[in-house]
Design a protein around this motif. Structure first.
Motif, mmCIF file in Angstrom:
data_model
loop_
_atom_site.group_PDB
_atom_site.id
_atom_site.type_symbol
_atom_site.label_atom_id
_atom_site.label_comp_id
_atom_site.label_asym_id
_atom_site.label_seq_id
_atom_site.Cartn_x
_atom_site.Cartn_y
_atom_site.Cartn_z
ATOM 1 N N UNK A 274 59.359 62.640 47.608
ATOM 2 C CA UNK A 274 58.402 62.676 46.504
ATOM 3 C C UNK A 274 58.920 61.817 45.345
ATOM 4 N N UNK A 275 58.112 60.856 44.849
ATOM 5 C CA UNK A 275 58.532 60.085 43.671
ATOM 6 C C UNK A 275 58.620 60.990 42.437
ATOM 7 N N UNK A 276 59.703 60.876 41.714
ATOM 8 C CA UNK A 276 59.909 61.756 40.566
ATOM 9 C C UNK A 276 58.833 61.579 39.508
ATOM 10 N N UNK A 277 58.450 60.360 39.202
ATOM 11 C CA UNK A 277 57.453 60.131 38.154
ATOM 12 C C UNK A 277 56.128 60.794 38.514
ATOM 13 N N UNK A 278 55.750 60.754 39.780
ATOM 14 C CA UNK A 278 54.484 61.342 40.211
ATOM 15 C C UNK A 278 54.571 62.867 40.178
ATOM 16 N N UNK A 279 55.693 63.394 40.621
ATOM 17 C CA UNK A 279 55.913 64.837 40.583
ATOM 18 C C UNK A 279 55.838 65.350 39.145
ATOM 19 N N UNK A 280 56.549 64.697 38.239
ATOM 20 C CA UNK A 280 56.590 65.159 36.851
ATOM 21 C C UNK A 280 55.238 65.009 36.158
ATOM 22 N N UNK A 281 54.479 63.978 36.503
ATOM 23 C CA UNK A 281 53.132 63.825 35.944
ATOM 24 C C UNK A 281 52.245 64.979 36.380
ATOM 25 N N UNK A 282 52.301 65.324 37.662
ATOM 26 C CA UNK A 282 51.496 66.432 38.178
ATOM 27 C C UNK A 282 51.903 67.753 37.532
ATOM 28 N N UNK A 283 53.208 67.956 37.360
ATOM 29 C CA UNK A 283 53.698 69.177 36.716
ATOM 30 C C UNK A 283 53.217 69.232 35.267
ATOM 31 N N UNK A 284 53.331 68.137 34.548
ATOM 32 C CA UNK A 284 52.922 68.102 33.145
ATOM 33 C C UNK A 284 51.438 68.442 33.005
ATOM 34 N N UNK A 285 50.600 67.797 33.789
ATOM 35 C CA UNK A 285 49.149 68.013 33.677
ATOM 36 C C UNK A 285 48.784 69.440 34.093
ATOM 37 N N UNK A 286 49.346 69.913 35.194
ATOM 38 C CA UNK A 286 49.038 71.259 35.664
ATOM 39 C C UNK A 286 49.470 72.335 34.692
ATOM 40 N N UNK A 287 50.687 72.210 34.165
ATOM 41 C CA UNK A 287 51.185 73.201 33.205
ATOM 42 C C UNK A 287 50.396 73.158 31.901
ATOM 43 N N UNK A 288 50.031 71.970 31.461
ATOM 44 C CA UNK A 288 49.268 71.853 30.219
ATOM 45 C C UNK A 288 47.930 72.574 30.356
ATOM 46 N N UNK A 289 47.234 72.336 31.462
ATOM 47 C CA UNK A 289 45.943 72.998 31.682
ATOM 48 C C UNK A 289 46.128 74.516 31.757
ATOM 49 N N UNK A 290 47.103 74.948 32.555
ATOM 50 C CA UNK A 290 47.329 76.389 32.711
ATOM 51 C C UNK A 290 47.680 77.058 31.379
ATOM 52 N N UNK A 291 48.616 76.493 30.662
ATOM 53 C CA UNK A 291 49.064 77.117 29.422
ATOM 54 C C UNK A 291 47.979 77.116 28.348
ATOM 55 N N UNK A 292 47.242 76.023 28.226
ATOM 56 C CA UNK A 292 46.150 75.999 27.248
ATOM 57 C C UNK A 292 45.074 77.015 27.607
ATOM 58 N N UNK A 293 44.768 77.136 28.890
ATOM 59 C CA UNK A 293 43.763 78.114 29.314
ATOM 60 C C UNK A 293 44.208 79.537 28.971
ATOM 61 N N UNK A 294 45.450 79.863 29.271
ATOM 62 C CA UNK A 294 45.963 81.204 28.959
ATOM 63 C C UNK A 294 45.935 81.446 27.455
ATOM 64 N N UNK A 295 46.449 80.497 26.692
ATOM 65 C CA UNK A 295 46.538 80.675 25.236
ATOM 66 C C UNK A 295 45.156 80.825 24.607
ATOM 67 N N UNK A 296 44.213 79.985 24.997
ATOM 68 C CA UNK A 296 42.899 80.048 24.359
ATOM 69 C C UNK A 296 42.075 81.237 24.845
ATOM 70 N N UNK A 297 42.289 81.686 26.079
ATOM 71 C CA UNK A 297 41.621 82.916 26.520
ATOM 72 C C UNK A 297 42.097 84.095 25.687
ATOM 73 N N UNK A 298 43.408 84.213 25.496
ATOM 74 C CA UNK A 298 43.934 85.297 24.693
ATOM 75 C C UNK A 298 43.575 85.136 23.217
ATOM 76 N N UNK A 299 43.512 83.917 22.744
ATOM 77 C CA UNK A 299 43.150 83.648 21.360
ATOM 78 C C UNK A 299 41.718 84.130 21.076
ATOM 79 N N UNK A 300 40.823 83.940 22.058
ATOM 80 C CA UNK A 300 39.434 84.348 21.897
ATOM 81 C C UNK A 300 39.275 85.868 21.999
ATOM 82 N N UNK A 301 40.089 86.480 22.822
ATOM 83 C CA UNK A 301 39.958 87.924 23.063
ATOM 84 C C UNK A 301 40.502 88.712 21.897
ATOM 85 N N UNK A 302 41.637 88.276 21.365
ATOM 86 C CA UNK A 302 42.310 89.064 20.322
ATOM 87 C C UNK A 302 41.879 88.643 18.942
#
Length: 163
Positions: free
Chosen positions: A135-163
């Motif tokens: 696995x090319x490192x640059x491609x792996x890290x790009x996928x990790x960055x994008x996936x984590x960003x989406x996941x974390x923003x979704x969690x944070x904003x869901x909780x932000x709206x609820x509370x």
């Protein structure tokens, strides 16, 4: 930038590095939940999540390189217990299939993205297997960055709206 925001950014960076290196002991998702619940400003939430994701990606790059260097020296086999029911058997099959894609550069990025977004298969395992594969490192890290960003923003904003 206020002093509180700088401390929050530094805290997010520390949690990001910690969760990348010691995922059993430092849980980034719990931190994100706290950020979503406690921080009032949406801009600050995005900045804190960005600091967390950057640090997580840096930590995963370190683990990736350790696995890449260690793969040349060690060939380990792991005995796995069979799953207890059909549901877990299905999850294992999907996880095994996704892990098998890591030897293919662009399909392996799909595994890294899916793992970063959903946690299946666990990102700690995916990082080690990706480092030991082609696995090319640059491609792996790009996928990790994008996936984590989406996941974390979704969690944070869901909780932000609820509370």
């Amino acid at each position: 930038m206020g002093g509180d925001l700088i401390l929050q950014l530094l805290g997010a960076f520390a949690v990001g590095i910690g969760s990348a290196l010691l995922p059993i002991f430092v849980n980034a998702e719990i931190f994100v939940g706290g950020v979503g619940a406690a921080v009032n400003s949406r801009v600050n939430i995005v900045l804190i999540i960005l600091a967390l994701v950057i640090a997580t990606t840096i930590g995963k790059a370190f683990v990736f390189q350790l696995a890449r260097r260690g793969a040349r020296r060690v060939q380990a086999s792991v005995e796995r217990k069979p799953p207890r029911n059909r549901f877990f058997s299905g999850i294992r099959k999907v996880s095994d299939w996704l892990l098998s894609l890591l030897d293919r550069p662009y399909l392996g990025a799909l595994t890294a993205f899916a793992s970063s977004l959903t946690g299946l298969p666990p990102l700690a395992i995916v990082t080690i297997v990706a480092g030991a594969s082609r696995q090319p490192q640059w491609l792996f890290l790009t996928a990790v960055f994008v996936g984590r960003m989406i996941q974390f923003l979704a969690i944070a904003f869901l909780l932000h709206q609820v509370i």
